[in-house]
Design an enzyme around this catalytic site. Structure first.
Site, PDB file in Angstrom:
ATOM      1  N   SER A 176      53.327  41.285  64.612  1.00 24.36           N
ATOM      2  CA  SER A 176      54.262  40.444  65.352  1.00 24.36           C
ATOM      3  C   SER A 176      55.282  39.729  64.480  1.00 24.36           C
ATOM      4  CB  SER A 176      53.488  39.428  66.199  1.00 24.36           C
ATOM      5  OG  SER A 176      52.570  38.711  65.404  1.00 24.36           O
ATOM      6  N   HIS A 205      53.407  44.257  70.890  1.00 26.19           N
ATOM      7  CA  HIS A 205      54.815  44.493  70.536  1.00 26.19           C
ATOM      8  C   HIS A 205      55.202  45.974  70.502  1.00 26.19           C
ATOM      9  CE1 HIS A 205      55.443  40.257  69.581  1.00 26.19           C
ATOM     10  NE2 HIS A 205      54.211  40.302  69.109  1.00 26.19           N
ATOM     11  N   LYS A 237      55.878  40.430  77.152  1.00 26.09           N
ATOM     12  CA  LYS A 237      56.870  40.782  76.125  1.00 26.09           C
ATOM     13  C   LYS A 237      57.800  41.862  76.682  1.00 26.09           C
ATOM     14  CE  LYS A 237      54.261  38.470  72.768  1.00 26.09           C
ATOM     15  NZ  LYS A 237      52.950  38.369  72.146  1.00 26.09           N
TER      16      LYS A 237
HETATM   17  C1  LIG Z   1      51.913  37.404  72.042  1.00 25.20           C
HETATM   18  C2  LIG Z   1      50.734  38.078  71.467  1.00 25.20           C
HETATM   19  C3  LIG Z   1      49.456  37.870  71.985  1.00 25.20           C
HETATM   20  C4  LIG Z   1      49.183  36.868  73.054  1.00 25.20           C
HETATM   21  O1  LIG Z   1      49.644  37.292  74.274  1.00 25.20           O
HETATM   22  P1  LIG Z   1      49.989  36.195  75.385  1.00 25.20           P
HETATM   23  O2  LIG Z   1      50.045  36.945  76.647  1.00 25.20           O
HETATM   24  O3  LIG Z   1      51.289  35.592  74.970  1.00 25.20           O
HETATM   25  O4  LIG Z   1      48.871  35.192  75.353  1.00 25.20           O
HETATM   26  C5  LIG Z   1      48.412  38.590  71.439  1.00 25.20           C
HETATM   27  N1  LIG Z   1      48.604  39.455  70.432  1.00 25.20           N
HETATM   28  C6  LIG Z   1      49.820  39.652  69.884  1.00 25.20           C
HETATM   29  C7  LIG Z   1      49.976  40.620  68.760  1.00 25.20           C
HETATM   30  C8  LIG Z   1      50.915  38.965  70.383  1.00 25.20           C
HETATM   31  O5  LIG Z   1      52.106  39.125  69.820  1.00 25.20           O
END
Ligand SMILES: *Cc1c(COP(=O)(O)O)cnc(C)c1O
Length: 388
Positions: A176, A205, A237
């Site tokens: 990330s 991602h 995302k």
């Molecule tokens: C954003 C993210 C999460 C958490 O997801 P949410 O739905 O925002 O709680 C978990 N793992 C990774 C790699 C992320 O980037």
């Protein structure tokens, strides 16, 4: 008398203090933040679906059908046709027998790891994994080991020891804060070896962005479904809505329904959100132009930044960080960019390792080429004044 003030002061002194910005209006490249218009390069809305009119219409339609609240947990009466239908579509999308919705990705990771592992088992996680995977590993009470970033050879050696109990190796698909892709073929080979360890990929991602129809890093790297027994993805995302899911075998999903505490003991996400996600998933799969546009913008940005001599990282994804090293420099550049009307967040420890502060620039299919050129122009000015 106990006090919290010294710790807050320490954060301030060390430039680690964090504050929230208040935005107004829909998510998109042009945001109103604290009352001012800014061009944003920090969102995870990679495909530009968060405020897509069709997704917005689906949310409204979903609220008309289901109301707002889900009323209870999935195991009580909170599991609607919208949730169920979305799970079936996510299973089809990821080509796995089943998928299970969680309210957030953070909760999915806590729930999965602690349902699969307990005392006497072993958890291995990449050093650069997302915080929620680390926390899942800690919560499970399994033996907790972090391995050097992307180092499958290190794991290969460790796993030869013949550790008793279950073993789970967990990795981000796309990291990330770095944007690089995990060496999944090498990790899968290690897991297939003597230990029969489980490989879990958090593709928050990668989904929507990489692979055919946006199936993510697993598809992008040409792996078989069986190589990755536990696939986790988020909906907030590239899919532009909210929530998360885990996809895998019938036994995996049934185990999670019985045992994942962050699944059992929480209210189901609003059914209208699941309803809207069915639309955004269809758009993410079908709108190849969004991925093509993103590729063009990524190439354009990397070409420009390379010409400016900026320290880019080895990333082919929409996450294009510029390494600044110190917290001061990351903050100074972020502030200078804001003075030019740009919103780019400075990422500092503990989100990244010490001396790994950076500007985390992210691109979206909703950006225009002109907007990327504007960003490069602002970076050129900064690089001219005080080079990195
Ligand atoms: C954003 C993210 C999460 C958490 O997801 P949410 O739905 O925002 O709680 C978990 N793992 C990774 C790699 C992320 O980037």
């Amino acid at each position: 008398m106990q006090t919290l003030q010294p710790e807050l002061e320490r954060r301030r002194r060390n430039r680690l203090y964090r504050r929230r910005r208040v935005s107004d209006g829909p998510q998109g490249p042009e945001l109103r933040v604290d009352g001012r218009k800014l061009l944003s390069f920090c969102s995870n809305d990679y495909l530009g679906l968060a405020a897509d009119p069709l997704v917005v219409a689906a949310l409204t339609e979903g609220a008309g059908i289901y109301g707002v609240g889900s009323g209870a947990a999935h195991l009580v009466n909170g599991h609607s046709q919208a949730h169920h239908g979305l799970e079936e579509e996510l299973a089809d999308f990821t080509r796995r027998p089943r998928a299970l919705l969680f309210s957030t990705g953070y909760m999915a990771n806590l729930g999965v790891v602690s349902a699969l592992l307990g005392r006497g088992d072993t958890f291995y996680g990449d050093r650069l994994n997302h915080a929620s995977l680390i926390d899942g590993g800690l919560l499970s009470r399994a033996r907790f080991q972090r391995y050097p970033h992307g180092d499958a050879a290190f794991l290969e050696k460790r796993l030869e020891d013949g550790t008793p109990g279950r073993t789970l190796i967990a990795t981000d698909g796309v990291f990330s804060m770095d944007g690089d892709i995990a060496p999944l073929p090498a990790l899968a080979a290690v897991c297939r070896g003597k230990q029969d360890a489980w490989l879990m990929v958090d593709d928050a991602h990668g989904l929507g962005v990489l692979g055919s129809e946006g199936r993510g890093s697993v598809d992008h790297l040409g792996l078989e479904v069986g190589d990755i027994p536990v696939l986790m993805g988020t909906l907030g995302k590239a899919l532009g809505t909210f929530g998360a899911f885990v996809a895998g075998s019938e036994e995996l999903i049934e185990t999670l329904i019985q045992e994942a505490r962050s699944y059992v003991f929480t209210t189901a996400l609003p059914p209208a959100v699941a309803h809207a996600t069915r639309t955004s998933l269809a758009l993410a799969r079908g709108d190849e132009w969004r991925r093509e546009k993103l590729k063009t913008l990524i190439a354009r940005f990397r070409r420009g930044a390379t010409e400016l001599g900026l320290p880019l990282m080895a990333s082919e994804t929409p996450i294009q960080p510029i390494l600044t090293g110190t917290e001061e420099k990351a903050l100074a550049w972020s502030e200078a960019l804001e003075a030019e009307g740009l919103m780019v967040t400075a990422i500092r420890p503990p989100t990244v390792p010490a001396n790994g502060s950076r500007l985390r620039i992210t691109l979206s299919a909703a950006h225009t080429e002109e907007q990327v050129s504007y960003l490069l122009g602002a970076l050129e000015k900064l690089q001219g004044a005080n080079p990195l």
